[in-house]
Design a protein around this motif. Structure first.
Motif: not given
Length: 449
Positions: A158-162, A213-228
């Protein structure tokens, strides 16, 4: 935090003394009658307040159907008498499987799922009586960054996580799943739910835990677009999927969510964590989401925490012995148990009319029932779920309800061997209590690794 120590309690009073010494909010009761409470969920009434957590066996066929070993597991679970059977993670698309043997429901094998369910229900009736009707929920999943559909990592992020990318085989150049691909994935959840209903399940779980995946989306603070980004966007995929599923399966089909309420993962890559100190839960957003889940027709929420693929695995599963290569926690397992209980209680108290299922009980071994009954009686949870304990002791519910105690010779000993088999690529179960089947598997995959 207290020093780590393995389970060494012979009596419930000894356990109470340790809980008091650690100043933990864990109650134990000798009155086990709350375990027999019938629970209303949607249009169904469960025969008791005990449940089987979704425990994956990694033993499906190449095409995603249940194997004989899968069916054996659910026959044992059903005969054990629990009021809720939460069937394990089942992928909604083949590329979302966590291993080559993960279940995957599709139009070609829906009859195999129906056969498994019918066999399990019949086994339950024969063991518990004709009136025994456990609620049967099928967990639907996409494994996201932990996808290994062909045995090698094929992560979908869903996003990059270091903290997690290199561990999951994610390259710096890999693009996150797009908004358009997520919208298409919602249709796959809808189709899987329709098939689950056709197979005879009472409902489905839209899984959102453990950094899939769905759990990660909940933490998508750094994701852009409609799902972050903000809370509305980060919860959008889950809520939209629930709405779409509901529109196709009708009002009498249960929609559940197994939800991470606390990731124990650094902000801004974790959900339910204090932004200044990720070792502390912040349940503001998880509670806000649970309110929305109930408003959108979710009738059952199972609460979990942590990431079993990363550090601090005790947050998810308190243990005595870690998996190979892992160290011991910097806390006593009772502190890990108390954290899960407290998080679950906060969710239940925020939505007292919602059916909430708790976890974290297996480490307590033969005192599972005393803790579960106390939590139910105090309104801290609706249902108590057994995970690893169910692998070891599938008839735990029947013994609690009919004998009033568990046999300490049959309980889970939190040795992590069931997890180790999964890590080594094998089919999983209890190596200690079901040794005839799983000890040879454990030895073969351990030697191979």
């Amino acid at each position: 935090m207290a020093k780590f120590s393995r389970f060494n309690y012979k009596t419930v009073d000894e356990l109470r003394e340790k809980i008091a010494e650690l100043n933990l909010d864990i109650e134990l009761t000798s009155d086990l009658s709350p375990l027999a409470r019938r629970v209303k969920i949607g249009g169904y009434e469960l025969p008791n307040s005990l449940a089987i957590n979704p425990m994956e066996g990694c033993d499906g066929t190449e095409g995603g159907s249940p194997s004989d070993l899968t069916i054996r597991r659910y026959k044992r679970f059903a005969a054990g008498g629990a009021g809720l059977l939460w069937f394990e993670a089942t992928a909604v698309v083949p590329e979302g499987r966590a291993n080559p043997r993960q279940l995957y429901i599709n139009r070609d094998n829906v009859s195999a799922f129906k056969e498994m369910l019918d066999i399990a229900r019949q086994e339950g009736r024969e063991a518990m009586g004709a009136g025994h009707r456990p609620l049967c929920i099928l967990q639907l999943t996409h494994s996201g960054r932990y996808s290994k559909p062909y045995g090698q990592p094929r992560p979908v992020i869903a996003f990059h996580d270091p903290y997690l990318d290199s561990r999951a085989g994610v390259s710096p150049e890999q693009a996150p799943i797009t908004d358009e691909e997520l919208e298409q994935l919602q249709d796959s959840y809808v189709e899987a739910a329709i098939l689950a209903r056709e197979a005879g399940f009472n409902g489905v779980d839209i899984k959102a835990c453990h950094h899939y995946l769905l759990s990660e989306l909940l933490a998508g603070h750094t994701r852009t677009g409609k799902y972050g980004g903000d809370f509305h966007n980060r919860t959008r995929f889950l809520l939209e999927t629930i709405t779409k599923v509901r529109a196709r399966v009708g009002e009498d089909f249960i929609i559940a969510v197994r939800l991470n309420a606390y990731d124990a993962h650094p902000y801004p890559y974790g959900w339910g964590v204090d932004s200044q100190d990720f070792t502390r839960p912040d349940l503001t957003e998880p509670i806000r989401l649970v309110h929305l889940l109930k408003e959108n027709g979710v009738a059952l929420v199972s609460i979990s925490a942590g990431n079993p693929y990363y550090i601090r695995t005790e947050v998810t599963r308190p243990f005595d012995t870690p998996v190979r290569g892992a160290g011991l926690p910097d806390e006593h397992p009772l502190e890990s148990v108390a954290r899960l209980f407290n998080i679950t209680r906060a969710i239940q108290e925020a939505e007292p009319e919602l059916a909430v299922m708790g976890s974290g009980y297996s480490w307590l071994r033969q005192f599972f029932g005393q803790a579960a009954a106390a939590n139910i009686a105090r309104g801290a949870v609706t249902l108590a779920g057994a995970g690893r304990l169910a692998f070891a002791y599938p008839d735990f519910a029947r013994d609690l309800l009919t004998r009033g105690h568990l046999d300490e010779r049959k309980v889970c000993i939190a040795c992590s061997r069931c997890t180790q088999i999964m890590r080594d690529g094998g089919r999983t179960g209890c190596v200690i209590r079901d040794a005839e089947v799983y000890l040879p598997i454990y030895k073969s995959v351990s030697n191979a690794s």
